[in-house]
Write a protein that holds these residues in place. Structure first.
Motif, short mmCIF file in Angstrom:
data_model
loop_
_atom_site.label_atom_id
_atom_site.label_comp_id
_atom_site.label_asym_id
_atom_site.label_seq_id
_atom_site.Cartn_x
_atom_site.Cartn_y
_atom_site.Cartn_z
N ASP A 104 0.84 -1.18 0.00
CA ASP A 104 0.00 0.00 0.00
C ASP A 104 0.89 1.24 0.00
O ASP A 104 1.59 1.51 0.98
N ILE A 105 0.87 1.99 -1.09
CA ILE A 105 1.71 3.20 -1.16
C ILE A 105 0.93 4.46 -0.78
O ILE A 105 1.45 5.56 -0.83
N GLY A 106 -0.33 4.28 -0.38
CA GLY A 106 -1.14 5.44 -0.03
C GLY A 106 -1.66 6.16 -1.26
O GLY A 106 -1.76 5.59 -2.35
N ASP A 107 -1.97 7.43 -1.09
CA ASP A 107 -2.45 8.23 -2.23
C ASP A 107 -1.28 8.56 -3.16
O ASP A 107 -0.21 8.98 -2.72
N ILE A 108 -1.49 8.36 -4.46
CA ILE A 108 -0.45 8.69 -5.45
C ILE A 108 -0.36 10.21 -5.58
O ILE A 108 -1.36 10.89 -5.82
N ILE A 109 0.85 10.73 -5.43
CA ILE A 109 1.03 12.18 -5.56
C ILE A 109 1.92 12.55 -6.74
O ILE A 109 1.93 13.71 -7.16
N MET A 110 2.67 11.57 -7.29
CA MET A 110 3.54 11.91 -8.42
C MET A 110 3.83 10.67 -9.25
O MET A 110 3.94 9.57 -8.73
N THR B 203 -9.57 1.86 -2.63
CA THR B 203 -10.11 3.06 -2.00
C THR B 203 -11.16 3.75 -2.85
O THR B 203 -11.86 4.65 -2.36
N GLN B 204 -11.26 3.36 -4.12
CA GLN B 204 -12.19 3.96 -5.08
C GLN B 204 -11.86 5.43 -5.37
O GLN B 204 -12.68 6.17 -5.91
N GLN B 205 -10.65 5.86 -5.02
CA GLN B 205 -10.25 7.24 -5.26
C GLN B 205 -9.89 7.44 -6.73
O GLN B 205 -9.21 6.61 -7.33
N LYS B 206 -10.34 8.56 -7.29
CA LYS B 206 -10.01 8.94 -8.66
C LYS B 206 -9.15 10.19 -8.63
O LYS B 206 -9.46 11.13 -7.90
N GLU C 36 6.57 21.54 -15.95
CA GLU C 36 7.18 22.23 -17.08
C GLU C 36 8.41 21.50 -17.60
O GLU C 36 8.81 21.67 -18.74
N SER C 37 9.01 20.68 -16.75
CA SER C 37 10.19 19.94 -17.20
C SER C 37 9.81 18.72 -18.04
O SER C 37 10.67 18.07 -18.61
N PHE C 38 8.53 18.42 -18.09
CA PHE C 38 8.02 17.29 -18.86
C PHE C 38 8.50 15.94 -18.35
O PHE C 38 8.39 14.96 -19.06
N ASP C 39 9.04 15.86 -17.17
CA ASP C 39 9.52 14.58 -16.64
C ASP C 39 8.54 13.96 -15.66
O ASP C 39 8.55 12.75 -15.46
N TYR C 40 7.74 14.75 -15.02
CA TYR C 40 6.90 14.27 -13.94
C TYR C 40 5.45 14.68 -14.14
O TYR C 40 5.14 15.67 -14.80
N PHE C 41 4.55 13.92 -13.52
CA PHE C 41 3.16 14.29 -13.39
C PHE C 41 2.86 14.47 -11.90
O PHE C 41 3.18 13.60 -11.09
N TRP C 42 2.22 15.56 -11.55
CA TRP C 42 1.73 15.75 -10.20
C TRP C 42 0.27 15.33 -10.17
O TRP C 42 -0.51 15.69 -11.04
N CYS C 43 -0.13 14.59 -9.14
CA CYS C 43 -1.46 13.99 -9.10
C CYS C 43 -2.27 14.52 -7.92
O CYS C 43 -1.74 14.72 -6.83
N SER C 44 -3.55 14.75 -8.18
CA SER C 44 -4.46 15.15 -7.11
C SER C 44 -5.88 14.80 -7.52
O SER C 44 -6.13 14.38 -8.66
N SER C 45 -6.81 14.95 -6.60
CA SER C 45 -8.20 14.64 -6.89
C SER C 45 -8.89 15.80 -7.59
O SER C 45 -10.07 15.71 -7.91
N PHE C 46 -8.17 16.90 -7.82
CA PHE C 46 -8.76 18.08 -8.46
C PHE C 46 -8.33 18.15 -9.92
O PHE C 46 -7.23 17.76 -10.29
N PRO C 47 -9.21 18.69 -10.80
CA PRO C 47 -8.81 18.92 -12.20
C PRO C 47 -7.66 19.92 -12.25
O PRO C 47 -7.48 20.73 -11.35
N CYS C 48 -6.88 19.84 -13.29
CA CYS C 48 -5.74 20.74 -13.39
C CYS C 48 -5.71 21.42 -14.75
O CYS C 48 -6.34 20.97 -15.71
N LEU C 49 -4.98 22.50 -14.83
CA LEU C 49 -4.80 23.17 -16.10
C LEU C 49 -4.03 22.25 -17.03
O LEU C 49 -3.02 21.65 -16.65
N PHE C 50 -4.46 22.14 -18.28
CA PHE C 50 -3.84 21.20 -19.20
C PHE C 50 -2.51 21.72 -19.73
O PHE C 50 -2.42 22.82 -20.26
#
Length: 482
Positions: free
Chosen positions: A398-404, A449-452, A459-473
């Protein structure tokens, strides 16, 4: 058979006459009970923690209930073994009995020993399943009539042929009330597959029926475990055909550990996995495995069935949510190769655009996840460009909530050489639009957990930051150098 009735107690009006009648009846019942028991081929062993492991209860002999400390106010769980090759009770039976007794809910645990009928040629043992089922039904009726034990508090756990024995017990018991629960552990397939519900385990045999299918891989039209649904909830771990850690290549490890008996161990590995999945649900209360309603394993592998809405998911094993359904429901899940078997299911949806026209490209990528509790690295997937790609990822921990999320493309060597040659001929300059693969968005759903969540690029194009909120594309532009 006329069992004892607890309603025939002495009154205070003529106590001496009552005592005399009770003594005569006790002697008569005791004599007849021994005779009746001789006709029973099934031995009912109440599991104990003391030396010897079990205490035998004889039908129509009430004193054996007292001797074995049977408690009619507690639930009864009965373990019913399957076909026997060597005529001895297998070790898993005692492991399951101990696991049941260790559960926080007190219960009577009885082993239905039908070795005398199971240690036969398989077709004969199949025929004997009805006889054993009838004897178990008689045993439960005797308990009900003699000590007011309710059949609704009985839970039969049958492995292989024992699953169908349990089904016959449920169908043979007299009266309109049913046995509380039957669990089929990889119910036997040969001579049962395709049969009518009256000739095998079925949802009609108890108030609630669940089954775990672990070895339905067919060979010459037959499979060791039955493939068709036979319960209210039918679980198919890893698709149900075969199980991780049971490949024929593992025969060498089993031989090294167990000698020549390791060959048999390898053959029955996937079949008996159903047993150990159930034991696991008892021993690891904090690691309960969740399964999901799905049409088939291929759809499940795309991560498209991780919904728990409208009771679409359930817990595998002892702690299942009991719910009678008008139609059997197939549930799928992934597991590890050993205890604890639980894994965590994630659906990833990635929208990819391939800007490289006319180039054969079938890249793979590694993906690393950062969670609030732990990290998961080097998860490998392959893709084809220009589509929304959905796939299932399972994690042991269990890694918990994915943040990146971090991606790294792994292009085939041939395609990479073509790309390098093309760059040499037409070198790219700063600001020039470079064709490549674009990841438009990533959506993640956690099954447990049924979490979406939505994942957005940096900006570096290497990572994705993750959250339950929509983000600017912001599109993630990936080429072979990332």
């Amino acid at each position: 058979m006329t069992p004892w009735s607890s309603g025939n107690t002495c009154t205070v009006i003529l106590p001496s006459l009552c005592i005399y009648k009770e003594a005569l009846r006790s002697r008569s019942e005791h004599t007849r009970g021994k005779k009746d028991q001789q006709n029973f081929k099934t031995r009912f062993r109440l599991y104990t923690d003391r030396a010897g492991g079990s205490c035998q209860i004889f039908v129509n002999q009430l004193e054996t209930l007292d001797k074995c400390h049977f408690n009619a106010s507690l639930p009864l769980v009965m373990i019913v073994h399957g076909w026997s090759v060597d005529g001895i009770l297998e070790s898993w039976i005692w492991k399951m009995a101990a696991a049941l007794k260790s559960h926080h809910d007190p219960m009577n645990v009885i082993i239905a020993d039908w070795l005398a009928l199971a240690h036969q040629h398989y077709p004969i043992a199949v025929r004997n399943t009805r006889t054993t089922g009838h004897e178990i039904a008689q045993f439960l009726q005797w308990l009900e009539e003699s000590v007011q034990f309710s059949r609704s508090n009985a839970h039969l756990i049958g492995y292989s042929l024992g699953a169908h024995v349990s089904g016959f017990a449920g169908s043979f018991i007299n009266g309109t009330k049913k046995i509380g629960r039957i669990t089929g552990l990889d119910p036997a397939g040969p001579l049962f597959e395709g049969m009518s519900p009256t000739d095998r385990l079925s949802p009609d045999d108890a108030n609630f029926v669940d089954a775990i299918h672990t070895f339905t891989k067919q060979h010459m039209g037959l499979s060791v475990g039955i493939k068709q649904p036979v319960a209210h909830f039918d679980f198919y771990p890893n698709g149900g055909t075969f199980q991780p850690g049971c490949h024929i290549l593992h025969v060498y490890n089993h031989i090294a550990q167990l000698g020549i008996a390791g060959i048999t161990q390898t053959v029955k590995c996937a079949h008996e996995r159903s047993v150990h999945l159930f034991i696991d649900s008892l021993l690891h209360k904090d690691k309960q495995s969740t399964a999901y309603w799905c049409n088939d394993i291929n759809t499940f592998n795309k991560g498209l069935c991780l919904s728990c809405k409208k009771n679409r998911c359930n817990t595998l094993g002892y702690n299942i949510r009991e719910e009678s359904l008008p139609k059997s429901r197939r549930l799928f899940l992934k597991t590890r190769a050993h205890m604890p078997f639980k894994v965590y299911h994630y659906q990833f949806k990635i929208h990819i655009i391939n800007e490289i026209q006319g180039k054969p490209i079938d890249p793979a990528f590694t993906m690393s996840l950062t969670g609030t509790k732990a990290d998961a690295k080097n998860l490998v997937e392959s893709i084809t460009g220009n589509k929304t790609y959905s796939f299932l990822i399972t994690l042991d921990n269990d890694i918990g909530d994915i943040i990146m999320i971090k991606f790294k493309w792994e292009l085939p060597p041939l395609w990479g050489n073509i790309w390098d040659t093309f760059q040499t001929i037409i070198p790219w300059t700063k600001g020039t639009h470079r064709p490549g693969l674009i990841v438009k968005e990533i959506r993640v759903k956690a099954g447990e957990t049924q979490q979406k969540i939505m994942c957005c690029t940096t900006e570096s194009f290497d990572y994705f930051w993750c959250s339950s909120f929509p983000c600017l594309f912001i599109a993630l532009k990936l080429d072979h150098r990332v």
